[in-house]
Design an enzyme around this catalytic site. Structure first.
Site, PDB file in Angstrom:
ATOM      1  N   ASP A  86     -58.111  -7.728  38.312  1.00 32.93           N
ATOM      2  CA  ASP A  86     -57.920  -6.496  37.537  1.00 32.93           C
ATOM      3  C   ASP A  86     -56.444  -6.353  37.138  1.00 32.93           C
ATOM      4  OD1 ASP A  86     -58.329  -4.047  36.410  1.00 32.93           O
ATOM      5  OD2 ASP A  86     -58.754  -2.996  38.297  1.00 32.93           O
ATOM      6  N   ARG A  87     -55.959  -7.346  36.391  1.00 33.97           N
ATOM      7  CA  ARG A  87     -54.534  -7.403  36.063  1.00 33.97           C
ATOM      8  C   ARG A  87     -54.148  -6.364  35.003  1.00 33.97           C
ATOM      9  NH1 ARG A  87     -50.394  -7.142  34.226  1.00 33.97           N
ATOM     10  NH2 ARG A  87     -48.601  -8.543  34.214  1.00 33.97           N
ATOM     11  N   LYS A  88     -55.106  -5.910  34.253  1.00 35.05           N
ATOM     12  CA  LYS A  88     -54.851  -4.969  33.140  1.00 35.05           C
ATOM     13  C   LYS A  88     -53.650  -5.409  32.311  1.00 35.05           C
ATOM     14  CE  LYS A  88     -57.011  -0.912  35.243  1.00 35.05           C
ATOM     15  NZ  LYS A  88     -56.993  -1.192  36.698  1.00 35.05           N
ATOM     16  N   PHE A  89     -53.785  -6.590  31.724  1.00 33.55           N
ATOM     17  CA  PHE A  89     -52.735  -7.092  30.837  1.00 33.55           C
ATOM     18  C   PHE A  89     -52.512  -6.069  29.724  1.00 33.55           C
ATOM     19  CE2 PHE A  89     -54.665 -10.959  32.614  1.00 33.55           C
ATOM     20  CZ  PHE A  89     -53.530 -11.612  33.075  1.00 33.55           C
ATOM     21  N   THR A 103     -59.058  -8.068  33.281  1.00 31.94           N
ATOM     22  CA  THR A 103     -59.079  -6.834  32.484  1.00 31.94           C
ATOM     23  C   THR A 103     -57.824  -6.771  31.625  1.00 31.94           C
ATOM     24  OG1 THR A 103     -58.043  -5.732  34.368  1.00 31.94           O
ATOM     25  CG2 THR A 103     -60.433  -5.451  34.117  1.00 31.94           C
TER      26      THR A 103
END
Ligand code: S5P
Length: 475
Positions: free
Chosen positions: A305-308, A334
């Protein structure tokens, strides 16, 4: 009203708004009758008369209409007149291709939850209305009714009804033709030809972006796998169906041994294990190898869930390089689409040379208090998700899209509905599934439970039950 309608029918004939011969409709069907209400703008009095009669339907509306939306272009002047006469504001859905980024898809001023009625000139298959409805709903408007001038009786009414829209039309084509026979505008032979044609030609539902006209919430995962363009979404749909679980465990722990211990317990019962590797104090490649072994053993997927959220170039390096080398091992990641579609291209570039299936979930809407992910941000994210074969799904809180091939991931799930002291908001498993969640993220509801296995089973079962109930509902 009959008198006014008969008069309008004659007006339409006299101004050439209804013609008889051989024509091709917008959706490519041959037809012996052609209705073109665009000519109405050259006849303001008739236009005004028509608008007035059409608006009479509002008297029977079940909800208070606070917005009016005309489907471009023919119905726009009709909607404008109604808006002026009724003093109810109007919204316009842009007709041009959905270019993401700068342009708003819906013009106007409104609050989510407002009731909007659709004004349309003619329905054949119902597809134009449905496209408009979908976009209005994506902006949070409630749409349950369409007021239509002519229903061509070729299936549009049913298609729309199946999608939750009740159509009220001034004329069916049969009624319009009958009025014209009664007024000696056409002879019975022509009327017969038209009625034969209507009976033999149902119109297929076509939507310009090829989205099937089904309610994704009522389809099972196996069916949706077949409707998905994304390989990871297909894989995940099948996995959820096979393991009978829609649980995504947020293993938000800071020591990797603890994550692996939890994965041992949860493995057989989850579809996805979600990590935040940048919170792990003792991260090493050993963790990755062991987690991958468990994923294989227990048949679950790994989501980082890195949320780039940066420009494509930066993201491609963050994805592939650094100490985490996420692209090498995470089945799913993500990303915040805030930087535009370059981010998806960046992720694609980060996968160069990697042959395993990978997927991205775009974060459209966040679970926390005061999140800025609202309104057009959500709908633009959905458009971006639909346009890219890299995207397996969307992270959101509400039923914000209709594409059955995309997976809705919803975090903020807990049996007890209280939030935390940093703005996290929770809903129960049943609530999130009814709000469209296909995969539900549970973190502290499990990690902080005394008996972890029983918590895991409880979430898994409640979520699966809610999914089964959802797909078994007929309306
Ligand atoms: O909007 C969001 C998106 C995500 S991915 N809200 C969230 O809470 N998340 C993630 O879901 C968050 O980063 C955390 O890993 C998990 C929720 O954890 P919980 O302990 O609150 O259930």
């Amino acid at each position: 009203m009959e008198k006014e309608l008969k008069e309008l029918a004659s007006d339409f004939f006299d101004i050439g708004a209804i013609k008889f011969g051989e024509f091709i409709t917008k959706v490519g069907l041959k037809t012996p009758v052609y209705i073109d209400l665009r000519v109405l703008i050259a006849h303001p009095k008739i236009l005004q008369k028509l608008s007035k009669v059409l608006w009479l339907f509002s008297k029977d509306s079940t909800s208070k209409i606070t917005q009016i939306c005309g489907v471009p272009y023919t119905a726009l002047p009709i909607a404008s007149i109604i808006s002026v006469e009724s003093n109810i504001p109007m919204v316009i859905r842009r007709k041009e291709e959905k270019a993401y980024g700068t342009k708003k898809l819906i013009e106007g001023q409104f609050e989510p939850g407002e009731h909007c009625v659709i004004i349309e000139d003619i329905i054949t298959s119902g597809s134009s209305v449905l496209e408009t409805v979908n976009d209005l709903k994506n902006e949070g408007l409630k749409v349950t009714e369409a007021f239509v001038v002519v229903d061509r009786e070729q299936g549009g009414l049913k298609h729309l009804h199946d999608n939750g829209i009740e159509v009220k039309s001034l004329f069916t084509l049969t009624k319009l033709i009958n009025f014209l026979v009664e007024s000696d505008k056409i002879n019975k032979e022509v009327a017969k030809q038209v009625s034969f044609y209507l009976k033999s030609t149902p119109a297929p539902l076509k939507i310009s972006n090829q989205e099937p006209s089904v309610d994704r919430l009522k389809l099972n995962f196996a069916t949706r796998a077949g409707l998905s363009r994304n390989a990871m979404a297909k894989k995940l749909f099948f996995l959820m169906e096979r393991k009978k679980t829609t649980l995504c465990l947020a293993a938000d722990l800071t020591n990797f041994e603890h994550i692996l211990e939890l994965a041992e317990i949860a493995g057989p019962h989850i579809a996805v294990l979600k990590t935040h590797v940048d919170m792990i104090e003792n991260f090493s490649s050993e963790f990755v190898t062991r987690l991958q072994d468990l994923a294989k053993k227990f048949d679950f997927l790994i989501m980082e869930d890195r949320k780039f959220g940066d420009i494509g170039h930066t993201v491609s390096l963050q994805y592939r390089k650094g100490i985490f080398e996420i692209a090498e091992w995470a089945d799913i990641v993500t990303a915040h689409p805030v930087a535009g579609k370059g981010i998806i291209e960046g992720l694609k570039r980060g996968l160069k040379g990697i042959t395993e299936i990978r997927g991205v979930f775009l974060v459209a809407e966040m679970s926390s208090e005061g999140a800025l992910t609202t309104g057009s941000y959500i709908s633009e994210t959905i458009s971006m998700a639909k346009d890219s074969s890299m995207v397996a799904g969307v992270v959101c809180q509400s039923n914000a899209f209709s594409d059955p091939g995309l997976i809705q991931l919803t975090p903020g799930v807990k049996l007890s509905k209280t939030g935390d002291d940093l703005g996290q908001k929770y809903n129960t498993p049943e609530q999130v599934v009814n709000s469209g969640a296909d995969l539900a993220v549970v973190g502290r509801g499990i990690t902080e439970a005394k008996d972890k296995l029983s918590a895991i089973l409880q979430y898994k079962e409640q979520l699966w039950e809610a999914y089964k109930t959802r797909i078994s509902k007929t309306n």
